[in-house]
Design an enzyme around this catalytic site. Structure first.
Site, PDB file in Angstrom:
ATOM      1  N   GLU A 262      96.110  57.357  31.678  1.00 20.88           N
ATOM      2  CA  GLU A 262      96.829  58.632  31.787  1.00 20.88           C
ATOM      3  C   GLU A 262      96.179  59.731  30.953  1.00 20.88           C
ATOM      4  OE1 GLU A 262     101.024  58.978  31.768  1.00 20.88           O
ATOM      5  OE2 GLU A 262     101.342  57.338  33.182  1.00 20.88           O
ATOM      6  N   HIS A 532     103.998  54.882  24.870  1.00 25.53           N
ATOM      7  CA  HIS A 532     103.585  53.484  24.982  1.00 25.53           C
ATOM      8  C   HIS A 532     103.109  52.981  23.625  1.00 25.53           C
ATOM      9  CE1 HIS A 532     103.186  52.840  29.523  1.00 25.53           C
ATOM     10  NE2 HIS A 532     103.583  54.096  29.400  1.00 25.53           N
TER      11      HIS A 532
END
Length: 548
Positions: A262, A532
């Protein structure tokens, strides 16, 4: 054969692409700022309450009107740039390569390999959510350019610290004692690695792009005024057989290969490449395809690349990218796929090579992910068959990335039983749908990213070590539709969703190499900078001296 740095075959096409993107970028930037003005993160809302700031409605109205007008004015230039930019995507190589001489050096943990007949390689993977700022705010994360700079600095600072581990042989010993234990004086409260939500006076020109009022400078930042090997809170250390398991507020030392997901924003990717380049020397970024894909068709238009990013201390000899053709909905706007890379250069023999593949699967649809797992196993086999030479010694074969499914959700049972987990070894997995007792989920709940228990590395470390706190701040398993969730099973710990994977395969390495995991680390150093938990492991490769 080394890679060329430019994704275009010649300077003329590269120049045309730069002109086209230069015409598009102002329109893109004004739209991004329009979204950023309208969408606030929970941290910004908290700041406004604490500082009793009541001017936000005025900022919202005038800012949105201003950026909307500028967006409309710049649209004709963007359309002209699009006419130049879009056709060039057919001849663009699907990644950019950054190479520079390594000027920052990490500790060499393989200096004595000839004596021990063992070498080890450190890997790190993590999802950074470096989307354009306005889009990232929908995930409760903003300030993409600043986050990219801070993340790059944090990785370098953590990886280059000395590797120190103290073992105490006593009846009261509970395993590894880190330099932050009572054997070494404790640091002051503002130790290195902590994330400080205080005001900083430093702001460069690129960061000023994201200025959104008086609070724009209150961002998480690495605090570097202490020794980089110290922790405020000792890592949680335990052993699973011969594997050392840690939850650490610092990145592992001497990581050789960093795989990130990402990293969609081009400027953020370039900042990361520039930050990690002096340490790693070889960086692949801006991985993926754009515009109409397959080229020449209108079946799917890609607004974003794959978000994959790789930094390696070893030269990149071959790289191949594949885009998943079956993405749907909003995921079809990004070129999510697989990046397969062949590395070379470790001085065991003149023909040593390594293979690493990273990917990001789509969320929400298990059947699509299952098909994509089938595709990636096929693509990996084809890549290795084409690039492998008979005289090469393959030392490791690693697969990592954001799989977007976990090993505990009833809704993910289809993917949990895929054959990829028979080919590759998952050190966290006890079986389909069952994790090992020490495993911790890697997906954080976005609304609580800036709570006191989450907002700095040491607090997040303590949160991950507490099962009760994990239930509050980690994403829970996804139940089947209409079926109540029973989790965890009796006498089993609460794990949460682990969707970031590091896998390795032994069947494809050379016959005189034996691989095993010697360390596995959950990293909390990016608290407040992503949603995350980065994970890393160190692979130990035992060499058969008779074959060398």
């Amino acid at each position: 054969m080394s890679l060329r740095e430019s994704p275009f075959p010649n300077c003329f096409l590269e120049g045309l692409h730069a002109v086209g993107w230069g015409l598009i970028f102002p329109c893109f930037w004004f739209l991004d700022r329009l979204l950023a003005v309208c969408v606030s993160t929970s941290l910004e809302r908290m700041w406004r309450i604490e500082q009793e700031c009541y001017l936000h409605p005025l900022k919202l109205v005038f800012g949105s009107v201003l950026f909307f007008i500028l967006f409309i004015i710049s649209t004709p230039f963007a359309l002209l740039g699009f006419v130049l930019w879009a056709p060039l995507q057919a001849v663009r190589r699907p990644f950019s390569y950054h190479h520079q001489v390594q000027s920052v050096h990490a500790e060499d943990r393989n200096a004595r390999w000839e004596e021990t007949r063992k070498v080890s390689f450190g890997f790190l993977t993590g999802n950074l959510c470096l989307l354009p700022d306005g889009v990232a705010r929908f995930n409760n994360l903003g300030y993409t350019q600043k986050r990219a700079s801070f993340i790059g600095k944090s990785i370098v600072q953590g990886v280059t610290r000395p590797h120190i581990r103290i073992f105490v042989d006593s009846p009261s010993s509970c395993g590894t004692v880190t330099p932050s234990s009572s054997l070494i004086p404790q640091p002051t409260p503002s130790s290195y690695g902590s994330v400080d939500f205080s005001i900083t006076d430093q702001k460069d020109g690129t960061e000023a792009d994201e200025a959104n009022g008086p609070n724009q400078q209150q961002l998480p930042k690495p605090n570097c005024n202490q020794n980089s090997n110290q922790h405020k809170h000792p890592p949680r250390s335990l052993r699973d057989g011969d594997v050392l398991i840690e939850v650490s507020s610092l990145f592992p030392s001497s990581v050789d290969i960093v795989c990130l997901q990402e990293v969609f924003d081009k400027r953020a990717a370039l900042k990361l490449a520039q930050a990690l380049g002096p340490l790693y020397g070889h960086v692949l970024y801006d991985v993926g395809v754009y515009a109409c894909q397959p080229a020449g068709t209108c079946s799917s238009f890609k607004f974003f690349n794959s978000g994959l990013f790789l930094a390696s201390r070893y030269p990149v000899m071959e790289a191949q990218y594949h885009c998943f053709p079956n993405s749907r909905g909003e995921d079809a706007l990004a070129a999510k796929g697989l990046l397969a890379v062949k590395l070379r250069g470790f001085p065991v023999t003149d023909s040593a090579s390594q293979s690493i593949c990273q990917l990001r699967l789509v969320p929400w649809d298990g059947e699509i992910r299952f098909e994509q797992l089938n595709m990636l196993t096929k693509w990996i086999s084809e890549f290795q068959a084409v690039t492998r030479r008979e005289d090469e010694m393959v030392m490791f074969d690693v697969l990592c990335g954001d799989f977007n499914f976990d090993n505990c959700s009833p809704d993910d049972r289809l993917e949990q039983s895929h054959s990829v987990f028979e080919e590759y070894t998952d050190p966290c997995r006890a079986g389909p749908g069952k994790e090992k007792p020490w495993v911790i989920g890697t997906l954080l709940e976005q609304p609580t990213l800036y709570d006191e228990n989450m907002r700095n590395p040491d607090n997040l470390q303590r949160t991950l070590e507490s099962e009760e706190l994990r239930k509050e701040y980690l994403s829970p398993p996804v139940p089947l539709d209409g079926v109540p969730l029973v989790y965890p099973e009796p006498d089993q710990p609460w794990v949460g969703r682990r969707i970031d994977y590091l896998l390795y395969r032994e069947s494809s390495v050379s016959s005189h190499c034996r691989t095993e995991v010697e360390e596995f680390t959950y990293v909390t150093q990016l608290a407040g900078l992503t949603d995350h938990i980065p994970v890393g492991f160190r692979l130990s490769v035992s060499l058969d001296s008779e074959e060398m």
